[in-house]
Design a protein around this motif. Structure first.
Motif, short mmCIF file in Angstrom:
data_model
loop_
_atom_site.label_atom_id
_atom_site.label_comp_id
_atom_site.label_asym_id
_atom_site.label_seq_id
_atom_site.Cartn_x
_atom_site.Cartn_y
_atom_site.Cartn_z
N VAL A 266 53.99 13.98 21.88
CA VAL A 266 55.43 14.26 21.97
C VAL A 266 55.79 14.85 23.33
O VAL A 266 56.82 14.46 23.93
CB VAL A 266 55.86 15.20 20.82
CG1 VAL A 266 57.29 15.68 21.03
CG2 VAL A 266 55.74 14.48 19.47
N LEU A 267 54.98 15.77 23.84
CA LEU A 267 55.28 16.33 25.17
C LEU A 267 55.25 15.25 26.24
O LEU A 267 56.10 15.22 27.13
CB LEU A 267 54.28 17.43 25.52
CG LEU A 267 54.41 18.76 24.76
CD1 LEU A 267 53.36 19.75 25.27
CD2 LEU A 267 55.80 19.35 24.90
N ASP A 268 54.28 14.35 26.14
CA ASP A 268 54.19 13.26 27.12
C ASP A 268 55.43 12.37 27.04
O ASP A 268 56.01 12.00 28.08
CB ASP A 268 52.93 12.43 26.85
CG ASP A 268 52.69 11.40 27.95
OD1 ASP A 268 52.54 11.79 29.11
OD2 ASP A 268 52.66 10.18 27.63
N ASP A 292 50.93 20.70 36.96
CA ASP A 292 52.14 20.11 36.37
C ASP A 292 51.98 20.01 34.86
O ASP A 292 51.00 20.51 34.30
CB ASP A 292 52.42 18.73 36.98
CG ASP A 292 51.25 17.76 36.82
OD1 ASP A 292 50.47 17.90 35.85
OD2 ASP A 292 51.11 16.84 37.65
N TYR A 293 52.96 19.35 34.22
CA TYR A 293 53.00 19.32 32.75
C TYR A 293 51.77 18.67 32.14
O TYR A 293 51.37 19.01 31.01
CB TYR A 293 54.27 18.62 32.27
CG TYR A 293 54.21 17.11 32.26
CD1 TYR A 293 53.74 16.42 31.14
CD2 TYR A 293 54.62 16.36 33.37
CE1 TYR A 293 53.69 15.02 31.12
CE2 TYR A 293 54.56 14.98 33.36
CZ TYR A 293 54.09 14.32 32.24
OH TYR A 293 54.03 12.94 32.22
N THR A 294 51.14 17.75 32.87
CA THR A 294 49.95 17.09 32.31
C THR A 294 48.83 18.09 32.08
O THR A 294 47.98 17.90 31.19
CB THR A 294 49.46 15.95 33.23
OG1 THR A 294 49.05 16.50 34.49
CG2 THR A 294 50.55 14.91 33.43
N CYS A 295 48.81 19.16 32.87
CA CYS A 295 47.79 20.20 32.70
C CYS A 295 48.02 20.98 31.41
O CYS A 295 47.06 21.39 30.74
CB CYS A 295 47.79 21.14 33.90
SG CYS A 295 47.42 20.34 35.47
N ILE A 296 49.29 21.19 31.07
CA ILE A 296 49.59 21.86 29.79
C ILE A 296 49.09 21.00 28.63
O ILE A 296 48.50 21.51 27.67
CB ILE A 296 51.10 22.14 29.67
CG1 ILE A 296 51.51 23.21 30.69
CG2 ILE A 296 51.46 22.58 28.25
CD1 ILE A 296 52.98 23.54 30.69
N ILE A 297 49.31 19.71 28.73
CA ILE A 297 48.82 18.80 27.68
C ILE A 297 47.30 18.87 27.59
O ILE A 297 46.74 18.92 26.48
CB ILE A 297 49.30 17.36 27.95
CG1 ILE A 297 50.82 17.26 27.77
CG2 ILE A 297 48.58 16.36 27.04
CD1 ILE A 297 51.40 15.91 28.12
N LYS A 298 46.64 18.91 28.74
CA LYS A 298 45.16 19.00 28.73
C LYS A 298 44.69 20.31 28.11
O LYS A 298 43.68 20.35 27.40
CB LYS A 298 44.62 18.85 30.15
CG LYS A 298 44.73 17.44 30.70
CD LYS A 298 44.29 17.37 32.17
CE LYS A 298 44.48 15.97 32.72
NZ LYS A 298 44.17 15.90 34.18
N GLU A 299 45.42 21.40 28.37
CA GLU A 299 45.06 22.70 27.78
C GLU A 299 45.23 22.68 26.26
O GLU A 299 44.43 23.26 25.52
CB GLU A 299 45.91 23.82 28.40
CG GLU A 299 45.58 24.14 29.83
CD GLU A 299 44.13 24.56 30.02
OE1 GLU A 299 43.68 25.48 29.29
OE2 GLU A 299 43.45 23.97 30.88
#
Length: 361
Positions: A266-268, A292-299
């Motif tokens: 959903v974030l993506d 960036d936001y992709t790092c939050i998704i990875k976390e």
């Protein structure tokens, strides 16, 4: 813009003393069988003034349905209390809200209400939301009259929660905060609450998962669960919850675990389809020491892996693939019309929701 915090929030063991200050003579407790069998509820009852009469409605089970709400309403009316106390997780507090809501619709009177959460997850003790299962779907009730008058946050009541529930409910907290942060109705007030919550969950949830006896950290998780509830009560949520509601209604999976699995997808979607959401999450990522936001998704994916939460819904081993495929159209339609969808940052169609349902399976 409007921002409000209507429940009085008290933290710590001594917060329970609040109950005796309200002058109640008849108290109706709403809880689940475990809270009674573990004698957790005795820790509250033993503090009551001797003159207080009480009864316990302990029929709460996960995903409370309308029948349970009706049974609770009948029991409450028969006892005629002057105070209602919910003790338990989100199901107990949501059921209590729905009971109070139904009573109000019938007699036009709001009964004073205290919520004592036993999980750090839903933030239900701070919101005007309640979710009730009706058939194969979850109905979201939203009304300020369901806001508890007091929220009492007592860390020792969360100590018996096993680590997988600590993880599921903690990921629910993170989802609440992230959805509130990028919601269409986000404000400087909700952003401040959400940022604090997001940073804290990333930092301490793994520690509480590894060692549930750390009561100081459990107390912090209760606090951020509460402030995430305040944030989304003011800003709204988004399609992560809309999709979790319909999947949960159809396949009866833990709400927090569903949110955790759906969150990266959903974030993506939101960041690729809404520039404002992407910029906010990029900025947040930098504050957290990432790019960036992709790092939050990875976390988030790292947390899920640590908590043994699968990357895909199929990894749960609880959903038949054919039944799921056959339900996608209906679930996408239900999610599109869910009360959490209007505040999602990116515009969505039934087609978009169906694609997320497929991708996340």
């Amino acid at each position: 813009m409007t921002f409000s915090v209507k429940s009085t929030i008290k933290v710590g063991d001594d917060s329970l003393e609040t109950i005796n200050t309200l002058g109640a003579k008849k108290i109706f407790f709403i809880t689940d069988p475990f809270v009674v069998e573990s004698r957790m509820i005795d820790q509250v009852i033993n503090l009551l003034d001797k003159s207080v009469n009480y009864t316990i409605f302990s029929e709460i089970r996960p995903d409370p349905n309308q029948e349970l709400v009706d049974n609770g309403k009948s029991a409450l009316k028969n006892f005629n209390p002057d105070l209602v106390i919910a003790i338990g997780g989100g199901s107990a507090i949501d059921a209590t809200k729905a009971i109070i809501y139904n009573i109000y619709k019938e007699i036009g009177e709001k009964i004073p209400f205290i919520a004592i959460p036993t999980t750090a997850g839903t933030g239900s003790e701070a919101t005007n939301f309640a979710v009730v299962t009706v058939g194969d779907s979850k109905k979201v009730l939203i009304d300020d009259l369901m806001l508890p008058d007091y929220a009492l946050l007592v860390a020792k009541f969360t100590k018996t929660v096993p680590n997988f529930i600590t993880a599921d409910t903690g990921m629910d907290v993170l989802t609440h905060a992230l959805e509130a942060y990028i919601s269409k109705n986000a404000s400087i007030y909700t952003d401040t609450f959400a940022e604090t919550c997001i940073k804290t969950v990333f930092e301490i949830l793994p520690k509480v998962y590894d060692d549930g006896d750390r009561l100081s950290l459990r107390e912090r998780m209760l606090e951020v669960s509460n402030i995430a509830g305040i944030a989304f009560n003011n800003a709204g949520l988004g399609i992560n919850h809309s999709l979790a509601h319909t999947i949960g209604g159809n396949f009866h999976i833990s709400h927090g675990r569903l949110n955790a699995i759906l969150l990266p997808y959903v974030l993506d979607y939101n960041c690729k389809n809404d520039e404002r959401a992407r910029k906010k999450l990029d900025s947040l990522a930098k504050k957290l020491g990432h790019n960036d936001y992709t790092c939050i998704i990875k976390e988030i994916e790292k947390l899920n892996k640590k908590f043994k939460i699968p990357e895909k819904l199929s990894g749960l081993g609880k959903i038949d693939a054919r039944n799921y495929a056959n339900a996608i159209d209906k679930m996408a339609d239900t999610a599109l019309n869910d009360r959490c969808t209007p505040t999602n940052p990116a515009l969505v169609t039934k087609f978009d929701l169906a694609n997320i349902l497929r991708d996340s399976f």
